[in-house]
Scaffold this motif. Structure first.
Motif, PDB file in Angstrom:
ATOM      1  N   PRO A  69      63.385  18.841  27.274  1.00 19.40           N
ATOM      2  CA  PRO A  69      64.059  17.536  27.295  1.00 19.40           C
ATOM      3  C   PRO A  69      65.092  17.343  26.192  1.00 19.40           C
ATOM      4  O   PRO A  69      66.079  16.630  26.381  1.00 19.40           O
ATOM      5  CB  PRO A  69      62.910  16.541  27.157  1.00 19.40           C
ATOM      6  N   ALA A  70      64.901  17.965  25.034  1.00 17.84           N
ATOM      7  CA  ALA A  70      65.850  17.780  23.937  1.00 17.84           C
ATOM      8  C   ALA A  70      67.254  18.246  24.337  1.00 17.84           C
ATOM      9  O   ALA A  70      68.250  17.632  23.943  1.00 17.84           O
ATOM     10  CB  ALA A  70      65.382  18.539  22.699  1.00 17.84           C
ATOM     11  N   ASN A  71      67.342  19.297  25.137  1.00 19.25           N
ATOM     12  CA  ASN A  71      68.636  19.798  25.596  1.00 19.25           C
ATOM     13  C   ASN A  71      69.032  19.242  26.958  1.00 19.25           C
ATOM     14  O   ASN A  71      70.201  18.954  27.202  1.00 19.25           O
ATOM     15  CB  ASN A  71      68.607  21.328  25.666  1.00 19.25           C
ATOM     16  N   GLN A  72      68.071  19.084  27.858  1.00 16.61           N
ATOM     17  CA  GLN A  72      68.392  18.712  29.239  1.00 16.61           C
ATOM     18  C   GLN A  72      68.618  17.216  29.413  1.00 16.61           C
ATOM     19  O   GLN A  72      69.221  16.790  30.401  1.00 16.61           O
ATOM     20  CB  GLN A  72      67.269  19.195  30.164  1.00 16.61           C
ATOM     21  N   ARG A  73      68.156  16.407  28.460  1.00 19.06           N
ATOM     22  CA  ARG A  73      68.344  14.956  28.547  1.00 19.06           C
ATOM     23  C   ARG A  73      69.812  14.586  28.703  1.00 19.06           C
ATOM     24  O   ARG A  73      70.153  13.598  29.364  1.00 19.06           O
ATOM     25  CB  ARG A  73      67.760  14.297  27.286  1.00 19.06           C
ATOM     26  N   ASN A  74      70.696  15.385  28.136  1.00 19.34           N
ATOM     27  CA  ASN A  74      72.127  15.075  28.179  1.00 19.34           C
ATOM     28  C   ASN A  74      72.712  15.182  29.582  1.00 19.34           C
ATOM     29  O   ASN A  74      73.820  14.683  29.823  1.00 19.34           O
ATOM     30  CB  ASN A  74      72.894  16.008  27.241  1.00 19.34           C
ATOM     31  N   TYR A  75      71.999  15.812  30.505  1.00 19.14           N
ATOM     32  CA  TYR A  75      72.499  15.964  31.866  1.00 19.14           C
ATOM     33  C   TYR A  75      72.126  14.770  32.755  1.00 19.14           C
ATOM     34  O   TYR A  75      72.499  14.727  33.927  1.00 19.14           O
ATOM     35  CB  TYR A  75      71.951  17.243  32.489  1.00 19.14           C
ATOM     36  N   ILE A  76      71.374  13.842  32.212  1.00 22.51           N
ATOM     37  CA  ILE A  76      70.938  12.659  32.967  1.00 22.51           C
ATOM     38  C   ILE A  76      71.672  11.442  32.415  1.00 22.51           C
ATOM     39  O   ILE A  76      71.676  11.234  31.195  1.00 22.51           O
ATOM     40  CB  ILE A  76      69.415  12.479  32.855  1.00 22.51           C
ATOM     41  N   PRO A  77      72.285  10.621  33.254  1.00 20.98           N
ATOM     42  CA  PRO A  77      73.081   9.490  32.759  1.00 20.98           C
ATOM     43  C   PRO A  77      72.249   8.521  31.920  1.00 20.98           C
ATOM     44  O   PRO A  77      71.063   8.301  32.181  1.00 20.98           O
ATOM     45  CB  PRO A  77      73.569   8.814  34.048  1.00 20.98           C
ATOM     46  N   GLU A  78      72.895   7.942  30.923  1.00 18.10           N
ATOM     47  CA  GLU A  78      72.230   6.937  30.092  1.00 18.10           C
ATOM     48  C   GLU A  78      71.870   5.710  30.915  1.00 18.10           C
ATOM     49  O   GLU A  78      70.800   5.138  30.776  1.00 18.10           O
ATOM     50  CB  GLU A  78      73.134   6.538  28.924  1.00 18.10           C
TER      51      GLU A  78
END
Length: 370
Positions: A69-78
């Motif tokens: 999640p620390a890296n992949q979270r950025n691929y999901i819109p805020e």
């Protein structure tokens, strides 16, 4: 329950559709494992758009299960269209991401305040944006529950009478679950949730937030208009003991009745007997079978069976057990939306835990529709 699959390119959405009255669907969307994380998450998002278009249903809650999640979270819109939970619970099918999504007809949830979403019917979903200051697990758990109690109070409702389901996802659960237990017990006691009244259906399991310092992630579902006669607390006393006997405060399951349906929320359930003892220590197959037997007892007490289950999430402590568990689950429940993820249970001796939700047709003309 009607089970069906939608295939969108190399993405599969395994779905359970409740068609009585206002339609509901629960789906697990699983991508092809042969792509990188960005591509997998993008493919899931595109598949969900097509699922919404094909069904005419709208997301009301999403839970992303990520391997990093620390890296992949950025691929999901805020910003999103509904309450969202993003967790480090690695899917054990070789993929880097999976999505659980709950959809409904004519949904009108809107974000009220930092991750709390409410609809015109008075139902509330709490997503990850419902943040409190990072601290130890006891302080964070206390703050989450006190904040929700305050929000419900502002709406003329209460934690005791209107919150139906909670989730506590805990980083390094072997060391931090004790704080969750003490924090929850303390707030519950102040709010009138005791062994002499009732608790709330809940899951407490390993799950990493994308921020390393965030030890606890909290999600919840509440219904501010539900009344006491509509709620039934399910204990399964032939197979399970009251949770307060080993110091924790949650219901094994809770049923909520509406005019045309019953929802049954099964808490995280493991291989345990009615004395609070672990059944079959060290034996993953025997623990899996006893766990399923316990869930079946809870479902039956709620007037449901496996054919009413809308989705299940299976939590494993040891990645080496996944092949045996997957084979058993596919044999027993080939059509049911499900995911098996890496997430140690709150007691080290439990090798596996499962939560699920069931929906069944009912006839309750004195109650409001869902």
């Amino acid at each position: 329950m009607k089970y069906l699959d939608y295939i969108y390119d190399d993405v599969k959405a395994t779905c359970a559709l409740f068609e009585e009255g206002r339609r509901q669907m629960h789906a697990y969307i699983l991508p092809d494992a042969g792509k990188d994380a960005h591509a997998q998450i993008h493919a899931i998002r595109e598949a969900l758009k097509r699922l919404v278009s094909d069904t005419g249903l709208f997301p009301v809650f999403k839970r992303w299960l990520l391997s990093d999640p620390a890296n992949q979270r950025n691929y999901i819109p805020e910003k999103d269209e509904c309450a969202v939970s993003i967790l480090g619970q690695s899917p054990l099918d070789g993929t880097k991401a999976a999505l659980l999504v709950l959809l409904e007809e004519d949904a009108d949830f809107t974000e009220q305040d930092g991750g709390l979403w409410e609809d015109s019917r008075g139902r509330i979903w709490v997503g990850d944006g419902y943040d409190v200051a990072t601290a130890d697990s006891l302080t964070m758990t206390t703050a989450y529950l006190e904040r929700l109690a305050s929000e419900l109070g502002r709406r003329g409702a209460s934690l005791k009478d209107h919150c139906l389901r909670t989730w506590f996802f805990v980083r390094d659960i072997d060391n931090n679950y004790g704080g969750v237990v003490y924090g929850r017990n303390g707030v519950f006691a102040r709010e009138g949730l005791t062994r002499d009244t009732h608790f709330i259906a809940s899951t407490g399991i390993e799950g990493q937030a994308s921020e390393p310092k965030r030890l606890v992630t909290f999600n919840a579902f509440a219904d501010t208009r539900i009344t006491a006669p509509q709620i039934k607390y399910i204990r399964g006393i032939s197979h399970l003991n009251p949770t307060y006997e080993y110091g924790v405060a949650f219901e094994r399951a809770t049923a909520a009745d509406y005019a045309d349906r019953r929802h049954v929320y099964i808490s995280g359930t493991a291989s345990i007997n009615n004395k609070g003892e672990i059944v079959a220590p060290g034996d993953i197959k025997a623990q899996t079978l006893r766990m399923l037997e316990n869930i079946e007892v809870l479902l039956a007490e709620g007037g449901c069976g496996w054919s009413d289950v809308a989705h299940m999430t299976v939590y494993l402590r040891d990645i080496a057990d996944q092949a045996e568990v997957r084979a058993l689950m596919e044999q027993r429940f080939p059509d049911l939306p499900k995911a098996i993820v890496l997430a140690p249970v709150c007691r080290p001796g439990w090798l596996i835990e499962t939560e699920c939700m069931a929906i069944k047709k009912a006839d309750n003309p004195d109650y409001a529709p869902y």
